[in-house]
Design a protein around this motif. Sequence first.
Motif, PDB file in Angstrom:
ATOM      1  N   HIS A  44     -11.314  33.251   1.956  1.00  0.00           N
ATOM      2  CA  HIS A  44     -12.158  34.431   1.714  1.00  0.00           C
ATOM      3  C   HIS A  44     -11.303  35.567   1.167  1.00  0.00           C
ATOM      4  CE1 HIS A  44     -15.221  32.307   4.005  1.00  0.00           C
ATOM      5  NE2 HIS A  44     -14.298  32.076   4.942  1.00  0.00           N
ATOM      6  N   PRO A  45     -10.793  35.408  -0.057  1.00  0.00           N
ATOM      7  CA  PRO A  45      -9.881  36.421  -0.602  1.00  0.00           C
ATOM      8  C   PRO A  45     -10.528  37.797  -0.779  1.00  0.00           C
ATOM      9  CG  PRO A  45     -10.350  34.700  -2.225  1.00  0.00           C
ATOM     10  CD  PRO A  45     -10.972  34.270  -0.952  1.00  0.00           C
ATOM     11  N   GLU A  46     -11.827  37.837  -1.036  1.00  0.00           N
ATOM     12  CA  GLU A  46     -12.497  39.133  -1.208  1.00  0.00           C
ATOM     13  C   GLU A  46     -12.535  39.909   0.107  1.00  0.00           C
ATOM     14  OE1 GLU A  46     -15.403  36.221   0.196  1.00  0.00           O
ATOM     15  OE2 GLU A  46     -14.012  36.151  -1.470  1.00  0.00           O
ATOM     16  N   ILE A  47     -12.767  39.214   1.220  1.00  0.00           N
ATOM     17  CA  ILE A  47     -12.754  39.853   2.536  1.00  0.00           C
ATOM     18  C   ILE A  47     -11.329  40.295   2.862  1.00  0.00           C
ATOM     19  CG2 ILE A  47     -13.160  39.506   5.010  1.00  0.00           C
ATOM     20  CD1 ILE A  47     -15.725  39.555   3.374  1.00  0.00           C
ATOM     21  N   TRP A  48     -10.361  39.432   2.570  1.00  0.00           N
ATOM     22  CA  TRP A  48      -8.967  39.759   2.824  1.00  0.00           C
ATOM     23  C   TRP A  48      -8.533  40.987   2.025  1.00  0.00           C
ATOM     24  CZ3 TRP A  48      -5.323  39.815   6.030  1.00  0.00           C
ATOM     25  CH2 TRP A  48      -4.028  40.124   5.626  1.00  0.00           C
ATOM     26  N   ALA A  49      -8.956  41.061   0.767  1.00  0.00           N
ATOM     27  CA  ALA A  49      -8.594  42.211  -0.066  1.00  0.00           C
ATOM     28  C   ALA A  49      -9.135  43.506   0.542  1.00  0.00           C
ATOM     29  CB  ALA A  49      -9.115  42.018  -1.486  1.00  0.00           C
ATOM     30  N   GLY A  50     -10.368  43.460   1.016  1.00  0.00           N
ATOM     31  CA  GLY A  50     -10.957  44.641   1.647  1.00  0.00           C
ATOM     32  C   GLY A  50     -10.252  45.042   2.925  1.00  0.00           C
ATOM     33  N   LYS A  53      -6.513  46.250   2.055  1.00  0.00           N
ATOM     34  CA  LYS A  53      -6.443  47.480   1.264  1.00  0.00           C
ATOM     35  C   LYS A  53      -6.626  48.725   2.140  1.00  0.00           C
ATOM     36  CE  LYS A  53      -8.085  47.021  -2.790  1.00  0.00           C
ATOM     37  NZ  LYS A  53      -8.990  46.866  -3.931  1.00  0.00           N
TER      38      LYS A  53
END
Length: 130
Positions: A44-50, A53
């Motif tokens: 889940h790279p999008e969740i990780w990015a959020g 960040k």
Amino acid sequence: MTPRLFVWGINVPVIFIPFSIFFICCASQFYFIRRVRQMLVERHPEIWAGISKRAWFVDNAVAKFIWWRKDKRLNDPELTRVVKQGAFLYYLALFVWVIYAGLLVTGLGFAQISFDQMPAWIESLKSIFH
């Protein structure tokens, strides 16, 4: 006769038991935070990015992710299993810490419990380790 607790042949105060459980839970949480972080990065790279960040400390953000059980909406059974195990460790650590604090405040943790005879199952455990 001074009361004692027998742990592998060593006399220890009662407070050693909750402290040991608390220490093991806290040390194990590092593994679960690392595992959840790896799964978020891979699956889940999008969740990780959020998460990464917005956080000053990434491990704290992952711990918050575990604590608030934000894995439910991701529909990832393996991630959910790891998060549940990590959350269980958090709750167990908190529960044992309360017991530990209670034993410290009341002074009961410094008492020692004695066994006139070691129970048979403890004797059998001693034979395994020797």
